[in-house]
Design an enzyme around this catalytic site. Structure first.
Site, short mmCIF file in Angstrom:
data_model
loop_
_atom_site.label_atom_id
_atom_site.label_comp_id
_atom_site.label_asym_id
_atom_site.label_seq_id
_atom_site.Cartn_x
_atom_site.Cartn_y
_atom_site.Cartn_z
N GLU A 441 0.83 -1.22 0.00
CA GLU A 441 0.00 0.00 0.00
C GLU A 441 0.86 1.26 0.00
O GLU A 441 0.46 2.30 0.50
CB GLU A 441 -0.97 0.02 1.19
CG GLU A 441 -1.76 -1.24 1.39
CD GLU A 441 -2.42 -1.75 0.13
OE1 GLU A 441 -2.72 -0.94 -0.76
OE2 GLU A 441 -2.63 -2.96 0.03
N GLY A 442 2.04 1.18 -0.59
CA GLY A 442 2.96 2.31 -0.66
C GLY A 442 4.00 2.21 0.43
O GLY A 442 3.68 2.19 1.62
#
Length: 599
Positions: A441-442
Site C-alpha cells: 500500500e505504498g
C-alpha cells in the site's frame, strides 16, 4: 505461540474515554441508537471470535501456507471454516448501508473488529479485509446496476474482493502499467495482462471473487492520466445475480513469501477476461484511491496488531522466564533466579512495544472517527475539517505505525533471546508477518513523499496547520494545569518545531527539489512521534481526571500515566535526531556519483 487475549479494557479506554465514541455516534445519521453498552457487546463478541476461532489456527496457517494446483488455491486448515463462521455471525456487513444488505453501523466499529481479528490472525483477516476496499470503490464509483450486481453478495460475505494494481515492471509507478482493456460490442471490455502481489487473489473460501483492476484503453494518454478502472469477476454474473461461466482470469502461481503464509498472494493472469468499466474512462487512478485509502488505514492497523501481538507474547514470557538476579537484589528469593521482567532493558523493550500499541490504537481509531464524519455527514463543516485531517494523517499512520509495529515485533522477539528465533514460541512469525506492512500500500518512502510533498508543501502547510491547531488548542486548555505540565511543555515545543522545520524544508526545496525526498522519511517519523504524543497527552489527562475521582481502577489509570510518561521521556526525544537529519541536505545523499558506489 503467544496466547492472544483481546485488550478489552484498553479498547474501551480509547473508545469511551479518549474519543467518546458513543457521543460521536449521536452526531451521525443512523448512529443515534449506539451507546456504550452496544459498543461493549460488539467488542465482546468480536473478542471471543478472535480468541477462540482465529488465534488457534494462526500458527498452523503459517506452517501450512496456501497450496496451488492448476490455478486453484486451497487455504490452510480451518481458514474456510472460520470464514463461514465469520459470515454466519454477520461480521462482513456490520459497517455497510442497510440499503446494501448491511447493518448500517459506522465504520469505526469495523476498525475495532479488524484490530481484534488482525492481531489474532493477520493472514486470515486479509481475506475479508480486502473486500471492504472493493465494496467502498463500487459504492462510490459504480453504476446502479453494478451496485445491484456486486455489492449485496460482497456485503453479505458470500463473495470477496481484491485490488489488482501492481505489475512486475512498474511497482508503485502505475503510469507504466501495460494491462490493456479493449472495448467489446456488448459494452464490456476484454482485459489482458498480468498482475502480481495480489492478496487473496484466489482461494477456496467463497463462490466468487471480484477483482478491481487497473488497465489502459487503446487510445488512452500515456502515464497515470491514461488509466481506467474495471470490475473483473472470477465468474461472470448473470442479470439475476446467479453465477455464469468462469471468466478468463486465473491464478498463475503463488508468491513464495517471507511471511503472511496463510494468505494467498497471487500472480493473476487476465487473458481477455470480461471486465466492466467503473467510473470515467482514464480516471481509474482517482477512483482507485477510494480503495487505496481504505487499505492504507487497514495497513496502519497492522502496525498496531504487530505491536500488540508482540507485546502480549513478550509480556507473558518475561514474567515466567528466570535468568539472573535483579541488580538491586533478589526479587524472587524462593526461586533460583528472578523473572527477566525485573531487568531494566527488558522493561525498555516491553514498554516500547506497549507504547506503540496503545499510541497506535488511539491514532487509528481517531482516523476511523474522522472517516465516520466524512461518510455520514458529508456536507457538514465538520466533514470538511475531517477530510483535511484524514488526508494529512493517513500517510503518517500507515508509515509510522508499520515502522514502529515492526520495531515492536523485533523487540518482542528479542525478549525471548534465542527462543524468539525459533518457531516454537511464534514470535518470529510476528516479525515475518509484520515486515510486509512497511512495503505494501505504498512503502514508507512513498508515504513520506505523499505527506511532505503533496499533503503539506503543495497546500502551503494548510493541512498541517489544521492538525497543529488542534494540538495548540489542547495545550492552551491545559496550560495552567500543573499536573499536565510534564506533557504539555514538551508537546508545545514539538508542535512549534514541527511548523518551523516544515518552513525550513520548504525553503530548501525551492532551490533543490531533491530536498523533499531527502527530508521526507525523517519528516514523516518526526510527524508520527508528535502525533502520538498528542494522543498520549490526551490519555494522560483522562487518567488524571479519573484518579482525582472515586475510581476502583486506580492501577489501570496509573499504568496509563506511566506509559504516557515513558513515551514522552524515552520515545519522543527521538524527534531531535529526525530534525537534525531532515535538515542535513540532499547533497549528503546525492553528492556521490553512481559509478563511485562500491560493492
Amino acid at each position: 505461540m503467544p496466547n492472544y487475549r483481546a485488550p478489552r479494557r484498553d479498547i474501551q479506554f480509547v473508545m469511551h474515554e479518549v474519543l467518546a465514541m458513543a457521543d460521536h455516534y449521536q452526531t451521525l445519521p443512523g448512529g443515534e441508537d449506539i451507546d456504550a453498552e452496544m459498543i461493549d457487546a460488539i467488542l465482546e463478541e468480536a473478542a471471543k471470535f478472535s480468541e477462540n476461532v482465529l488465534a488457534p489456527i494462526n500458527a498452523a496457517g503459517d506452517e501450512q501456507g496456501c497450496s496451488w494446483n492448476d490455478g486453484e488455491v486451497t487455504t490452510p486448515s480451518g481458514f474456510k471454516e472460520a470464514y463461514a463462521q465469520f459470515v454466519e455471525g454477520g461480521w462482513p456487513s456490520i459497517s455497510h448501508s442497510t440499503d446494501l444488505g448491511g447493518q448500517g453501523l459506522p465504520e469505526s466499529l469495523g476498525t475495532m473488529i479488524n484490530e481484534l481479528s488482525g492481531t489474532a490472525n493477520w493472514s486470515w483477516s486479509m481475506y475479508p479485509g480486502l473486500s471492504h476496499g472493493a465494496m467502498n470503490t463500487i459504492e462510490a464509483h459504480g453504476t446502479e446496476e453494478q451496485k445491484r450486481q456486486y455489492l449485496l453478495p460482497l456485503v453479505e460475505g458470500r463473495w470477496t474482493g481484491t485490488m489488482c494494481l501492481t505489475e512486475s515492471h512498474c511497482g508503485t509507478d502505475l503510469g507504466l502499467l501495460r494491462t490493456k482493456a479493449e472495448s467489446q460490442a456488448d459494452g464490456s471490455y476484454a482485459i489482458t495482462g498480468t498482475k502480481i502481489f495480489i492478496s487473496a487473489g484466489e482461494h477456496d473460501m467463497v463462490d466468487n471473487i471480484v477483482h478491481i483492476v487497473l488497465a489502459r484503453l487503446p487510445d488512452a494518454p500515456q502515464g497515470t492520466k491514461g488509466i481506467s478502472l474495471f470490475i473483473v469477476p472470477k465468474f461472470d454474473v448473470n442479470k439475476d445475480g446467479s453465477l455464469g461461466d468462469r471468466n478468463q482470469v486465473k491464478c498463475g502461481s503463488l508468491e513464495h513469501k517471507m511471511g503472511i503464509h496463510g494468505n494467498a498472494t497471487c500472480v493473476m493472469n487476465f487473458d481477455g477476461a470480461t471486465g466492466y468499466l467503473i467510473g470515467p474512462a482514464n480516471k481509474g487512478l482517482n477512483c482507485m484511491f477510494t480503495f487505496m485509502n481504505t487499505a492504507r488505514i487497514g495497513t496502519a492497523a497492522q502496525g498496531l496488531c504487530s505491536a500488540e501481538g508482540a507485546f502480549q507474547g513478550a509480556l507473558e514470557y518475561t514474567k515466567e522466564r528466570l535468568q539472573m538476579r535483579s541488580l538491586t537484589g533478589p526479587i524472587a528469593p524462593e526461586k533460583p533466579a528472578d523473572p527477566i521482567i525485573v531487568h531494566p532493558d527488558v522493561r525498555r523493550m516491553l514498554l516500547t512495544a506497549k507504547s506503540f500499541a496503545e499510541g497506535g490504537r488511539m491514532l487509528v481509531y481517531y482516523l476511523s472517527q474522522l472517516n465516520d464524519t466524512i461518510k455520514r455527514n458529508a456536507n457538514s463543516d465538520g466533514a470538511k475539517e475531517a477530510e483535511i485531517l484524514l488526508s494529512l494523517l493517513t500517510p503518517i499512520a500507515k508509515a509510522f505505525m508499520t515502522e514502529t509495529g515492526l520495531e515492536s515485533a523485533n523487540l518482542g522477539m528479542q525478549c525471548f533471546g534465542g527462543h524468539g528465533y525459533i518457531r516454537e514460541h511464534g514470535m518470529e512469525q510476528i516479525v515475518r508477518d509484520a515486515r510486509i506492512s512497511t512495503i505494501y500500500e505504498g512503502t514508507t518512502g512513498i508515504q513520506a513523499l505523499d505527506l511532505l510533498g503533496r499533503k503539506v508543501l503543495m497546500t502551503q502547510g494548510e493541512s498541517l496547520k489544521a492538525f497543529t491547531k488542534k494540538i495548540h488548542q489542547f495545550c492552551k486548555a491545559e496550560a495552567e494545569n500543573e499536573a499536565m505540565a510534564e506533557f504539555i511543555k514538551p508537546l508545545i515545543a514539538a508542535n512549534k518545531e514541527w511548523g518551523e522545520l516544515t518552513v525550513k524544508v520548504g525553503m530548501a526545496a525551492v532551490k533543490d527539489r531533491n530536498e523533499v525526498g531527502a527530508a521526507s522519511v525523517d519528516y514523516l517519523m518526526y510527524s508520527g512521534y508528535v502525533t502520538q504524543a498528542y494522543f498520549f497527552a490526551r490519555a494522560a489527562k483522562v487518567a488524571q481526571d479519573a484518579l482525582v475521582g472515586d475510581t476502583s481502577e486506580a492501577d489501570f489509570y496509573n499504568a496509563k500515566l506511566f506509559t504516557a510518561r515513558f513515551f514522552f521521556v524515552r520515545l519522543l526525544p527521538r524527534i531531535q535526531a529526525h530534525a537534525t537529519t531532515m535538515l542535513a541536505g540532499a547533497d549528503t545523499l546525492q553528492g556521490l556519483d553512481e559509478e563511485h558506489f562500491r560493492f
